[in-house]
Design a protein around this motif. Structure first.
Motif, short mmCIF file in Angstrom:
data_model
loop_
_atom_site.label_atom_id
_atom_site.label_comp_id
_atom_site.label_asym_id
_atom_site.label_seq_id
_atom_site.Cartn_x
_atom_site.Cartn_y
_atom_site.Cartn_z
N VAL A 1 0.85 -1.19 0.00
CA VAL A 1 0.00 0.00 0.00
C VAL A 1 0.88 1.24 0.00
N SER A 2 0.54 2.19 -0.91
CA SER A 2 1.31 3.43 -0.99
C SER A 2 0.39 4.59 -1.35
N SER B 1 -5.28 -0.17 7.59
CA SER B 1 -6.14 -1.32 7.84
C SER B 1 -6.45 -2.01 6.50
N VAL B 2 -6.17 -3.31 6.44
CA VAL B 2 -6.42 -4.08 5.22
C VAL B 2 -7.45 -5.15 5.56
N HIS B 3 -8.59 -5.13 4.87
CA HIS B 3 -9.64 -6.12 5.06
C HIS B 3 -9.72 -6.96 3.80
N LEU B 4 -9.40 -8.25 3.92
CA LEU B 4 -9.50 -9.19 2.82
C LEU B 4 -10.66 -10.12 3.13
N TYR B 5 -11.58 -10.26 2.19
CA TYR B 5 -12.69 -11.18 2.40
C TYR B 5 -13.02 -11.90 1.11
N GLU B 6 -13.56 -13.11 1.26
CA GLU B 6 -13.90 -13.94 0.12
C GLU B 6 -15.19 -13.45 -0.51
N ALA B 7 -15.13 -13.12 -1.78
CA ALA B 7 -16.27 -12.52 -2.46
C ALA B 7 -17.38 -13.52 -2.77
N THR B 8 -17.03 -14.75 -3.09
CA THR B 8 -18.04 -15.70 -3.56
C THR B 8 -18.84 -16.33 -2.44
N THR B 9 -18.19 -16.79 -1.38
CA THR B 9 -18.91 -17.49 -0.32
C THR B 9 -19.03 -16.68 0.97
N GLY B 10 -18.20 -15.68 1.11
CA GLY B 10 -18.23 -14.89 2.34
C GLY B 10 -17.66 -15.62 3.53
N HIS C 1 -11.15 -16.06 -4.57
CA HIS C 1 -11.49 -14.78 -5.20
C HIS C 1 -11.73 -13.81 -4.06
N ALA C 2 -10.82 -12.89 -3.88
CA ALA C 2 -10.85 -12.01 -2.70
C ALA C 2 -11.16 -10.58 -3.08
N GLU C 3 -11.90 -9.93 -2.21
CA GLU C 3 -12.10 -8.49 -2.25
C GLU C 3 -11.18 -7.90 -1.19
N ILE C 4 -10.52 -6.80 -1.52
CA ILE C 4 -9.57 -6.20 -0.59
C ILE C 4 -9.91 -4.73 -0.44
N GLU C 5 -10.07 -4.30 0.81
CA GLU C 5 -10.39 -2.90 1.11
C GLU C 5 -9.33 -2.37 2.07
N ILE C 6 -8.72 -1.24 1.71
CA ILE C 6 -7.68 -0.63 2.52
C ILE C 6 -8.15 0.75 2.96
N THR C 7 -8.01 1.06 4.26
CA THR C 7 -8.38 2.38 4.77
C THR C 7 -7.32 2.88 5.74
N LYS C 8 -7.16 4.18 5.73
CA LYS C 8 -6.34 4.85 6.75
C LYS C 8 -6.74 6.31 6.75
N GLY C 9 -7.15 6.79 7.93
CA GLY C 9 -7.57 8.18 8.05
C GLY C 9 -8.70 8.48 7.08
N SER C 10 -8.51 9.48 6.23
CA SER C 10 -9.55 9.86 5.27
C SER C 10 -9.25 9.32 3.88
N ALA C 11 -8.56 8.17 3.81
CA ALA C 11 -8.23 7.57 2.52
C ALA C 11 -8.75 6.14 2.45
N ILE D 1 -1.30 -1.22 -4.38
CA ILE D 1 -2.53 -0.44 -4.29
C ILE D 1 -2.18 0.97 -3.81
N GLU D 2 -2.67 1.95 -4.55
CA GLU D 2 -2.47 3.35 -4.16
C GLU D 2 -3.66 3.81 -3.34
N LEU D 3 -3.41 4.24 -2.13
CA LEU D 3 -4.44 4.74 -1.23
C LEU D 3 -4.83 6.14 -1.69
N LYS D 4 -6.15 6.37 -1.85
CA LYS D 4 -6.64 7.66 -2.35
C LYS D 4 -7.63 8.27 -1.37
#
Length: 115
Positions: free
Chosen positions: A32-33, A43-52, A75-85, A102-105
């Motif tokens: 992450v950059s 914070s990195v949240h990885l979760y399985e998209a198909t079965t949960g 098949h994973a969904e990945i969500e990254i958060t930090k502060g207001s990004a 992954i570029e944090l925006k």
């Protein structure tokens, strides 16, 4: 003495057989950059998209990295958060080792952050 040696060699042989080879595992490294630097403690949240079934929360290290290891394809969904990004992506984790960048925006750029 001979029995002890045979027992010792048997234990060592079994331990090698029971270990999974690294090439047989499904490994993913997320780096992450921002535009200018790596992001630690995101914070990195990885979760399985198909079965949960799988949902893992981790934080990036001082190099902006976090690693995941699985025993099967996912098949994973990945969500990254930090502060207001925030940034999101989807990834198929296949056999071997893969690194994604992954570029944090900022939240204000939701149209381009993948979420």
């Amino acid at each position: 003495m001979k029995k002890v040696l045979i027992a010792f060699l048997s234990i060592i042989s079994l331990s090698f057989l029971s270990c999974k080879k690294e090439a047989d595992l499904y490994q993913l490294t997320v780096l992450v950059s921002t535009e200018s630097s790596v992001v630690n403690d995101a914070s990195v949240h990885l979760y399985e998209a198909t079965t949960g079934g799988t949902s893992i929360f981790r934080r990036t290290d001082e190099n902006g990295e976090v690693r995941f290891i699985f025993e099967q394809v996912m098949h994973a969904e990945i969500e990254i958060t930090k502060g207001s990004a925030r940034s999101c992506t989807s990834e198929i984790i296949s056999k071997g080792h893969k690194t994604i960048y992954i570029e944090l925006k900022p939240f204000s750029q939701q149209a381009t952050n993948g979420c």
